[in-house]
Design a protein around this motif. Structure first.
Motif, short mmCIF file in Angstrom:
data_model
loop_
_atom_site.label_atom_id
_atom_site.label_comp_id
_atom_site.label_asym_id
_atom_site.label_seq_id
_atom_site.Cartn_x
_atom_site.Cartn_y
_atom_site.Cartn_z
N GLU A 51 -19.03 -4.02 40.86
CA GLU A 51 -18.64 -3.60 42.21
C GLU A 51 -18.97 -2.13 42.46
O GLU A 51 -18.68 -1.61 43.53
N GLY A 52 -19.59 -1.48 41.47
CA GLY A 52 -20.02 -0.09 41.64
C GLY A 52 -18.91 0.93 41.54
O GLY A 52 -19.06 2.05 42.04
N LEU A 53 -17.81 0.57 40.91
CA LEU A 53 -16.68 1.48 40.79
C LEU A 53 -16.71 2.21 39.46
O LEU A 53 -17.06 1.63 38.43
N ASP A 54 -16.33 3.47 39.49
CA ASP A 54 -16.25 4.28 38.28
C ASP A 54 -14.78 4.44 37.91
O ASP A 54 -14.20 5.51 38.06
N LEU A 55 -14.17 3.33 37.51
CA LEU A 55 -12.74 3.31 37.17
C LEU A 55 -12.55 2.75 35.77
O LEU A 55 -13.26 1.83 35.37
N GLU A 56 -11.57 3.29 35.08
CA GLU A 56 -11.20 2.79 33.77
C GLU A 56 -9.90 2.00 33.89
O GLU A 56 -9.03 2.36 34.69
N ILE A 57 -9.76 0.98 33.09
CA ILE A 57 -8.50 0.25 33.00
C ILE A 57 -7.49 1.13 32.27
O ILE A 57 -7.81 1.71 31.23
N GLN A 58 -6.29 1.23 32.82
CA GLN A 58 -5.24 2.05 32.22
C GLN A 58 -4.12 1.15 31.70
O GLN A 58 -3.32 0.64 32.49
N PRO A 59 -4.07 0.90 30.38
CA PRO A 59 -2.98 0.09 29.83
C PRO A 59 -1.64 0.82 29.94
O PRO A 59 -1.56 2.02 29.70
N VAL A 60 -0.61 0.08 30.34
CA VAL A 60 0.73 0.63 30.53
C VAL A 60 1.71 -0.23 29.74
O VAL A 60 1.59 -1.45 29.72
N ASP A 61 2.68 0.42 29.12
CA ASP A 61 3.74 -0.30 28.41
C ASP A 61 4.31 -1.41 29.29
O ASP A 61 4.45 -1.25 30.50
N LYS A 62 4.65 -2.54 28.66
CA LYS A 62 5.11 -3.72 29.40
C LYS A 62 6.25 -3.39 30.36
O LYS A 62 6.23 -3.80 31.52
N TRP A 63 7.26 -2.66 29.91
CA TRP A 63 8.42 -2.39 30.76
C TRP A 63 8.07 -1.39 31.85
O TRP A 63 8.56 -1.51 32.98
N ALA A 64 7.19 -0.44 31.56
CA ALA A 64 6.72 0.49 32.59
C ALA A 64 5.85 -0.25 33.62
O ALA A 64 5.87 0.08 34.81
N PHE A 65 5.12 -1.26 33.16
CA PHE A 65 4.32 -2.08 34.07
C PHE A 65 5.24 -2.82 35.04
O PHE A 65 5.02 -2.81 36.25
N TYR A 66 6.28 -3.45 34.51
CA TYR A 66 7.26 -4.13 35.37
C TYR A 66 7.89 -3.15 36.37
O TYR A 66 8.08 -3.48 37.54
N ASP A 67 8.20 -1.94 35.91
CA ASP A 67 8.76 -0.94 36.81
C ASP A 67 7.77 -0.56 37.91
O ASP A 67 8.15 -0.42 39.08
N ALA A 68 6.50 -0.42 37.56
CA ALA A 68 5.47 -0.07 38.54
C ALA A 68 5.33 -1.17 39.60
O ALA A 68 5.08 -0.88 40.78
N VAL A 69 5.49 -2.40 39.19
CA VAL A 69 5.38 -3.51 40.13
C VAL A 69 6.62 -3.62 41.02
O VAL A 69 6.54 -4.11 42.13
N SER A 70 7.73 -3.11 40.56
CA SER A 70 9.00 -3.27 41.29
C SER A 70 9.27 -2.18 42.33
O SER A 70 10.37 -2.08 42.83
N THR A 71 8.27 -1.40 42.69
CA THR A 71 8.47 -0.31 43.64
C THR A 71 8.30 -0.77 45.09
O THR A 71 7.79 -1.86 45.35
N ASN A 72 8.69 0.10 46.01
CA ASN A 72 8.50 -0.17 47.44
C ASN A 72 7.03 -0.21 47.82
O ASN A 72 6.68 -0.78 48.86
N ASP A 73 6.16 0.42 47.03
CA ASP A 73 4.73 0.43 47.33
C ASP A 73 4.04 -0.90 47.01
O ASP A 73 2.92 -1.14 47.44
N HIS A 74 4.71 -1.74 46.24
CA HIS A 74 4.12 -3.03 45.89
C HIS A 74 4.17 -3.96 47.11
O HIS A 74 5.24 -4.31 47.59
N VAL A 75 2.99 -4.34 47.61
CA VAL A 75 2.94 -5.14 48.85
C VAL A 75 2.56 -6.60 48.63
O VAL A 75 2.81 -7.44 49.49
N LEU A 76 1.95 -6.90 47.48
CA LEU A 76 1.42 -8.25 47.29
C LEU A 76 1.33 -8.60 45.81
O LEU A 76 0.85 -7.81 45.00
N THR A 77 1.80 -9.80 45.47
CA THR A 77 1.53 -10.42 44.18
C THR A 77 0.72 -11.67 44.45
O THR A 77 1.12 -12.51 45.26
N ILE A 78 -0.41 -11.77 43.78
CA ILE A 78 -1.23 -12.98 43.83
C ILE A 78 -1.06 -13.67 42.49
O ILE A 78 -1.52 -13.17 41.46
#
Length: 148
Positions: free
Chosen positions: A101-128
């Protein structure tokens, strides 16, 4: 008529309303999508049958439609029944899709519980929710800014 790969009407409507810093989770078939999401996040279930669709297929469609500034995955465990030696194979698929897709991005692994916290924020708009059966296939996208 849409020109990008993403043609799902509900997903298109949600991402059209999303803005900079919104997050979108592409969840594998094992992710607890009903309980681990932001208070405003909508859930779209695409899980048709085991393995269909995959998280990488959804990633490809989304990357064709929105700017992304960060990509996080759930870090692998180093002990226990879900432990892996090294990166899960699906992450290499993600890297290829991101590059294609022409993106210069790296995957950033996050601790499982920190990942859940990141998903649980007000900024989370969609889960597919997909039916991907691969371990550690969950991927969290942060919407960027349209530059053109």
């Amino acid at each position: 008529m849409l020109r990008h790969k993403l043609i799902h009407p509900q997903i298109t409507a949600i991402i059209a309303a999303a803005g900079h810093h919104s997050s979108i989770l592409i969840a594998d078939g094992n992710y607890p999508a009903a309980s681990k999401r932001g208070p405003r996040a909508e859930l779209v279930s695409l899980n048709l049958m085991p393995g269909v669709p995959t998280c990488n297929q959804v990633l490809e469609a989304l990357l064709s439609a929105i700017p992304v500034e960060a990509i996080q995955t759930m870090q692998t465990e180093t002990s226990g029944p879900y432990a892996l030696d090294g990166d899960p194979p699906v992450w290499e698929d993600y890297r290829k899709t991101i590059k294609n897709e022409g993106l210069d991005l790296e995957i950033q692994p996050v601790d499982k519980w920190a990942f859940y916290d990141a998903v649980s924020t007000n900024d989370h708009v969609l889960t597919i929710q997909t039916a991907d059966q691969q371990r550690y296939a969950n991927i969290l996208l942060t919407v960027g800014v349209r530059m053109d």
